[in-house]
Design a protein around this motif. Structure first.
Motif, PDB file in Angstrom:
ATOM      1  N   ARG A   4      -2.215  10.713   1.677  1.00  0.00           N
ATOM      2  CA  ARG A   4      -3.053  11.188   2.769  1.00  0.00           C
ATOM      3  C   ARG A   4      -4.018  12.268   2.280  1.00  0.00           C
ATOM      4  O   ARG A   4      -5.218  12.244   2.600  1.00  0.00           O
ATOM      5  CB  ARG A   4      -2.164  11.727   3.896  1.00  0.00           C
ATOM      6  CG  ARG A   4      -2.884  11.975   5.218  1.00  0.00           C
ATOM      7  CD  ARG A   4      -1.901  12.397   6.308  1.00  0.00           C
ATOM      8  NE  ARG A   4      -0.875  11.382   6.530  1.00  0.00           N
ATOM      9  CZ  ARG A   4       0.408  11.534   6.231  1.00  0.00           C
ATOM     10  NH1 ARG A   4       0.839  12.679   5.696  1.00  0.00           N
ATOM     11  NH2 ARG A   4       1.277  10.582   6.478  1.00  0.00           N
ATOM     12  N   LYS A   5      -3.512  13.214   1.503  1.00  0.00           N
ATOM     13  CA  LYS A   5      -4.369  14.297   1.013  1.00  0.00           C
ATOM     14  C   LYS A   5      -5.431  13.778   0.047  1.00  0.00           C
ATOM     15  O   LYS A   5      -6.575  14.233   0.063  1.00  0.00           O
ATOM     16  CB  LYS A   5      -3.511  15.363   0.330  1.00  0.00           C
ATOM     17  CG  LYS A   5      -2.647  16.166   1.304  1.00  0.00           C
ATOM     18  CD  LYS A   5      -1.768  17.161   0.559  1.00  0.00           C
ATOM     19  CE  LYS A   5      -0.880  17.937   1.518  1.00  0.00           C
ATOM     20  NZ  LYS A   5       0.028  18.882   0.802  1.00  0.00           N
ATOM     21  N   GLY A  55      -8.522  11.998   1.850  1.00  0.00           N
ATOM     22  CA  GLY A  55      -9.503  12.758   2.606  1.00  0.00           C
ATOM     23  C   GLY A  55      -9.846  12.022   3.891  1.00  0.00           C
ATOM     24  O   GLY A  55      -8.965  11.626   4.648  1.00  0.00           O
ATOM     25  N   SER A  56     -11.123  11.786   4.120  1.00  0.00           N
ATOM     26  CA  SER A  56     -11.565  11.085   5.336  1.00  0.00           C
ATOM     27  C   SER A  56     -11.666   9.579   5.137  1.00  0.00           C
ATOM     28  O   SER A  56     -11.948   8.848   6.087  1.00  0.00           O
ATOM     29  CB  SER A  56     -12.921  11.635   5.779  1.00  0.00           C
ATOM     30  OG  SER A  56     -13.893  11.437   4.747  1.00  0.00           O
ATOM     31  N   GLN A  57     -11.443   9.109   3.920  1.00  0.00           N
ATOM     32  CA  GLN A  57     -11.581   7.682   3.626  1.00  0.00           C
ATOM     33  C   GLN A  57     -10.297   6.921   3.959  1.00  0.00           C
ATOM     34  O   GLN A  57      -9.187   7.446   3.803  1.00  0.00           O
ATOM     35  CB  GLN A  57     -11.932   7.477   2.139  1.00  0.00           C
ATOM     36  CG  GLN A  57     -12.419   6.069   1.798  1.00  0.00           C
ATOM     37  CD  GLN A  57     -12.918   5.988   0.361  1.00  0.00           C
ATOM     38  OE1 GLN A  57     -12.951   6.995  -0.363  1.00  0.00           O
ATOM     39  NE2 GLN A  57     -13.308   4.797  -0.061  1.00  0.00           N
ATOM     40  N   GLU A  58     -10.429   5.703   4.416  1.00  0.00           N
ATOM     41  CA  GLU A  58      -9.292   4.863   4.763  1.00  0.00           C
ATOM     42  C   GLU A  58      -8.915   3.966   3.585  1.00  0.00           C
ATOM     43  O   GLU A  58      -9.786   3.501   2.831  1.00  0.00           O
ATOM     44  CB  GLU A  58      -9.609   3.986   5.979  1.00  0.00           C
ATOM     45  CG  GLU A  58      -9.896   4.762   7.257  1.00  0.00           C
ATOM     46  CD  GLU A  58      -8.654   5.475   7.784  1.00  0.00           C
ATOM     47  OE1 GLU A  58      -7.537   4.958   7.573  1.00  0.00           O
ATOM     48  OE2 GLU A  58      -8.803   6.536   8.420  1.00  0.00           O
TER      49      GLU A  58
END
Length: 381
Positions: A241-242, A245-248
């Motif tokens: 998750r870290k 970032g904002s990417q899936e």
């Protein structure tokens, strides 16, 4: 006033049966005499397989440089991807045949195929979990990810089962670092666990754990050190998750049967080898890294049962020499011949014309209970 009616020519049952049999024969001919054609994305697959082969050769050469022996009795292709039966760092039992099958560099093309089907392209984020148990498959995964241009976030387990990267001199994370430093790949693992039963080092002696911890430190990796199974899953998911970032994430790749990744023994069998887009309700109850990604609708590429994957893609089992790049069904496909399809259709149409629309066909018409037809319209009142 008399009305005129056109009476269609009657076709005998024998002609109908003949034409049906002839059409079925044509269909069988088209299906049997298929032609070979290049697979889609052939260039990417060839590049990935070639890179995988180069990296395997680099690892093999480094092993020889370190004074490690290549045992051709268990590694007949002299790939350097097969380890030893038992060492202090061996975590679990392993099947030699599966390890031998995984040394085929063309498996990188198989991973390319799965990534493309999962919708992964250049710049996409891919989570990866692997151990040292299948170094050959790990290399193919790295080659595929680099070739397709994905951005992987990799978490490793330093331990290995039998016949894997279980030599104290050269663990998998050492191999990965070497490939990174020699610029074969632009990425490597961001963290590593000790490995072993449930990925907690269970089954390893104190000295073996000490050696693995030192290797993790020497390779400048964050050490995953959860104290129980559930916490180990949480710890890994937090790292993924870290790092995202904002990417899936577009896919998750698991290599081998790491318990945290697959969900213990039952989880390993719950997912099919290869690409998994969905899972059963019962499978979704098994806590694991794979299941947590699946709950988010992230496709899972499950690289286990190497023999089964090899057969699915036309690869040899336990090759006695390393296959040449470009060998295997993943590089070509069989399809129906368009020319043969056209020829069969023309033959069917021609037969219909001969047997139905000409006098030749009339000789096979039913005569009982029907009027003789001369080919001219017959007036009827």
């Amino acid at each position: 006033m008399k009305r005129l009616y056109w009476r269609p020519r009657q076709v005998s049952q024998s002609i109908i049966v003949f034409m049906a049999a002839f059409s079925l024969l044509g269909l069988a001919t088209v299906e049997y005499f298929r032609v070979e054609a290049p697979q889609e994305d052939l260039d990417l697959k060839m590049q990935a397989a070639e890179l995988s082969k180069e990296m395997m050769e680099a690892i093999r050469n480094e092993k020889l440089h370190l004074g490690m022996r290549i045992n051709t009795a268990i590694d007949p292709g002299s790939t350097g991807m097969i380890g030893e039966l038992m060492t202090p760092l061996t975590t679990l039992s392993g099947r030699l045949g599966a390890k031998q099958t995984s040394t085929n560099p063309n498996l990188a093309a198989v991973v390319i195929d799965m990534l493309i089907k999962a919708g992964v392209g250049k710049g996409d984020l891919v989570a990866v979990g692997y151990s040292g148990s299948f170094p050959g498959m790990n290399v193919s995964v790295l080659a595929a990810l680099k070739t397709i241009g994905a951005r992987p976030v990799i978490l490793a387990s330093a331990g290995s089962s039998q016949w894997g990267a279980n030599s104290p001199k050269f663990l998998w994370i050492d191999m990965e670092t070497m490939l990174y430093e020699e610029q074969y790949i632009p990425f490597r693992s961001v963290a590593s666990s000790i490995g072993g039963y449930e990925d907690l080092g269970i089954g390893l002696g104190d000295e073996a754990r000490k050696m693995i911890r030192k290797s993790i430190s020497d390779n400048d990796l964050k050490r995953l050190e959860a104290e129980d199974f559930a916490s180990a899953i949480d710890e890994r998911m937090n790292v993924y998750r870290k790092q995202a970032g904002s990417q899936e994430y577009k896919a998750y790749i698991n290599v081998g049967g790491g318990a945290v990744s697959v969900g213990k023994t039952i989880g390993k069998r719950a997912y099919k080898p290869g690409l998994n887009r969905t899972a059963s309700r019962a499978t979704m109850q098994i806590d694991s890294i794979m299941t947590r990604f699946m709950r988010k609708d992230v496709p899972v590429i499950h690289l286990v049962e190497m023999d089964q994957i090899a057969m699915m893609y036309g690869m040899p089992l336990k090759p006695q020499q390393q296959p040449a790049v470009g060998e295997g069904g993943v590089f070509k496909q069989t399809r129906r011949s368009r020319l043969l399809i056209l020829a069969v259709l023309l033959a069917i149409l021609g037969s219909l014309r001969i047997f139905v629309l000409t006098d030749f066909g009339h000789r096979f018409m039913k005569g009982r209970g029907s009027r003789k037809i001369s080919g001219q319209p017959e007036p009827m009142v």
